[in-house]
Design an enzyme around this catalytic site. Structure first.
Site, PDB file in Angstrom:
ATOM      1  N   LYS A  81       4.686  -5.513   3.540  1.00 24.26           N
ATOM      2  CA  LYS A  81       4.122  -4.188   3.275  1.00 24.26           C
ATOM      3  C   LYS A  81       3.776  -3.540   4.600  1.00 24.26           C
ATOM      4  CE  LYS A  81       0.429  -1.694   0.969  1.00 24.26           C
ATOM      5  NZ  LYS A  81      -0.610  -1.719  -0.075  1.00 24.26           N
ATOM      6  N   ARG A 126      -3.030   7.594  -2.302  1.00 22.46           N
ATOM      7  CA  ARG A 126      -4.452   7.572  -1.935  1.00 22.46           C
ATOM      8  C   ARG A 126      -5.150   8.804  -2.498  1.00 22.46           C
ATOM      9  NH1 ARG A 126      -3.457   5.291   4.273  1.00 22.46           N
ATOM     10  NH2 ARG A 126      -2.521   3.320   3.590  1.00 22.46           N
ATOM     11  N   GLU A 148       6.677 -13.153   7.179  1.00 25.59           N
ATOM     12  CA  GLU A 148       5.650 -12.865   6.161  1.00 25.59           C
ATOM     13  C   GLU A 148       6.119 -13.329   4.776  1.00 25.59           C
ATOM     14  OE1 GLU A 148       2.689 -11.682   5.839  1.00 25.59           O
ATOM     15  OE2 GLU A 148       2.163 -10.666   7.696  1.00 25.59           O
ATOM     16  N   LYS A 196       7.882  -2.955   0.810  1.00 29.17           N
ATOM     17  CA  LYS A 196       7.267  -1.659   0.525  1.00 29.17           C
ATOM     18  C   LYS A 196       6.995  -0.926   1.819  1.00 29.17           C
ATOM     19  CE  LYS A 196       3.034   0.134  -1.434  1.00 29.17           C
ATOM     20  NZ  LYS A 196       1.682  -0.164  -1.804  1.00 29.17           N
ATOM     21  N   SER A 205       4.709   6.484  -3.404  1.00 30.81           N
ATOM     22  CA  SER A 205       4.288   7.828  -3.797  1.00 30.81           C
ATOM     23  C   SER A 205       4.873   8.928  -2.909  1.00 30.81           C
ATOM     24  CB  SER A 205       2.765   7.900  -3.799  1.00 30.81           C
ATOM     25  OG  SER A 205       2.235   7.558  -2.522  1.00 30.81           O
TER      26      SER A 205
HETATM   27  C1  PBG Z   1      -3.423  -0.606  -2.344  1.00 30.35           C
HETATM   28  C2  PBG Z   1      -2.077  -0.043  -2.566  1.00 30.35           C
HETATM   29  C3  PBG Z   1      -1.483   1.046  -1.923  1.00 30.35           C
HETATM   30  C4  PBG Z   1      -0.277   1.268  -2.557  1.00 30.35           C
HETATM   31  C5  PBG Z   1      -0.135   0.288  -3.537  1.00 30.35           C
HETATM   32  N1  PBG Z   1      -1.255  -0.527  -3.508  1.00 30.35           N
HETATM   33  C6  PBG Z   1      -1.997   1.939  -0.882  1.00 30.35           C
HETATM   34  C7  PBG Z   1      -2.340   1.401   0.439  1.00 30.35           C
HETATM   35  O1  PBG Z   1      -2.052   0.261   0.779  1.00 30.35           O
HETATM   36  O2  PBG Z   1      -2.971   2.152   1.182  1.00 30.35           O
HETATM   37  C8  PBG Z   1       0.671   2.400  -2.241  1.00 30.35           C
HETATM   38  C9  PBG Z   1       1.564   2.822  -3.357  1.00 30.35           C
HETATM   39  C10 PBG Z   1       2.195   4.160  -3.215  1.00 30.35           C
HETATM   40  O3  PBG Z   1       2.083   4.873  -2.192  1.00 30.35           O
HETATM   41  O4  PBG Z   1       2.866   4.561  -4.172  1.00 30.35           O
HETATM   42  N2  PBG Z   1      -3.550  -1.620  -1.417  1.00 30.35           N
END
Ligand code: PBG
Length: 327
Positions: free
Chosen positions: A194, A204, A237, A252, A278
């Protein structure tokens, strides 16, 4: 010429006969945002056509998702401001919003596969995925809470927990606690590679979970999420998460990281998930709204590219749109 490659492209029938990548409802994991209240279905400003649902409407949304042939959901909760702190206490509440959301979906559609996000950010007054101390996100105490949080999700009926926090060693902590408590069949989908990405902005907004701008609090997640300049590190990882007990690994965001997806697909023997995040959703919605891109055509091209790169599972806000289009 003995070989003419265009023969295999000359009609729709031959193209479909030789097509290498086929998209089906089985490919998708549907993210859902849940909020407190009754009768609430609020659109997220930076994610047109995507909503937060209160529990009563979550039940009907789960039924609709199932009726479209989609069989897996990934739950996220927007936690009321007054319940946020720096301990993750509310994340462990057996009657918290996430725990009730899991039961709601399972009651509405018992066969639905329910996965849950595991990280502290929606519960953190600082917007961080772990506990903050002296300007740092502390690793081991955060992992311990995430394991306890995962257990409450398993008890509530989650099929899989999906730790999205990037603390070191948390998969081992979670797997060990689940085993100790008898939850042998509760799976772990690890957000393994990630990246610290600006594409998470609209998410967010959806959860009101962005890191705060306060003195002595890190303003970004770069000390735990990966540097987007790195490729070999993603393999490291991911292999560690598998050793620690992850059933499914994830890359991701999606589209900018398809090189990583293929690298990982080539070296692991577990299913690989990709999260089309997102910001990727928001970009296409915005361009389509302006009439600059053909929404459905670009959506299918992007989803197909993610699967072609090596994804077995795609978490996407487009899941319902895709399934309606291809049915
Ligand atoms: C929380 C989380 C996030 C996302 C999924 N789980 C945000 C972040 O890590 O700040 C992002 C998903 C998206 O942008 O669609 N840890």
């Amino acid at each position: 010429m003995l070989r003419r490659n265009r023969r295999l492209r000359s009609s729709a029938a031959i193209r479909s006969l030789v097509r290498e990548t086929i998209i089906s409802p089985d490919d998708f994991l549907v993210p859902i945002f849940v909020v407190e209240g009754k009768g609430v279905k609020e659109e997220i400003a930076s994610m047109p056509g995507y909503y937060r649902y209160s529990l009563d409407l979550l039940a009907s949304e789960a039924k609709e998702i199932w009726s479209l042939g989609l069989k897996s959901v990934l739950l996220f909760v927007k936690v009321p401001e007054h319940l946020k702190d720096n301990s993750g206490k509310e994340a462990l509440n057996p009657n918290g919003l996430m725990q009730r959301a899991i039961k709601t979906v399972k009651d509405a559609v018992p066969e639905m596969l329910v996965m849950t996000d595991v990280a502290l950010d929606p519960y953190s007054k600082y917007g961080h995925d772990g506990i903050v101390s002296e300007g740092k996100i502390i690793n081991d105490d955060s992992s311990a809470i995430l394991a306890e949080m995962s257990l409450t999700h398993a008890i509530a009926g989650a099929d899989f927990v999906a730790p999205s926090d990037m603390m070191d060693g948390r998969i081992f902590e979670i797997r060990t606690l689940l085993e100790d408590e008898g939850f042998h069949d509760t799976g772990i989908m690890s957000y393994s590679a990630k990246y610290a990405s600006a594409f998470y902005g609209p998410f967010r907004d959806a959860l009101d979970s962005a890191p705060v701008d306060l003195k002595d609090i890190p303003k970004d997640k770069q000390s735990y999420q990966m540097d987007f300049a790195n490729r070999d590190e993603a393999i490291r990882e991911t292999l560690m998460d598998i050793e620690e007990g992850a059933d499914i690994v994830m890359v991701k965001p999606g589209l900018c990281y398809l090189d990583i997806v293929r690298d990982i697909r080539n070296v692991v023997d577990v299913p690989v998930a990709v999260y089309q995040v997102s910001g990727e959703y928001a970009m296409l919605k915005a361009a389509a709204e302006k009439g600059w891109l053909n929404h459905d055509a670009v959506m299918m091209e992007q989803i197909t590219a993610i699967k072609r790169a090596g994804a077995h599972i795609i978490a996407s806000y487009f899941a319902k749109d895709v399934v309606k289009l291809i049915s």
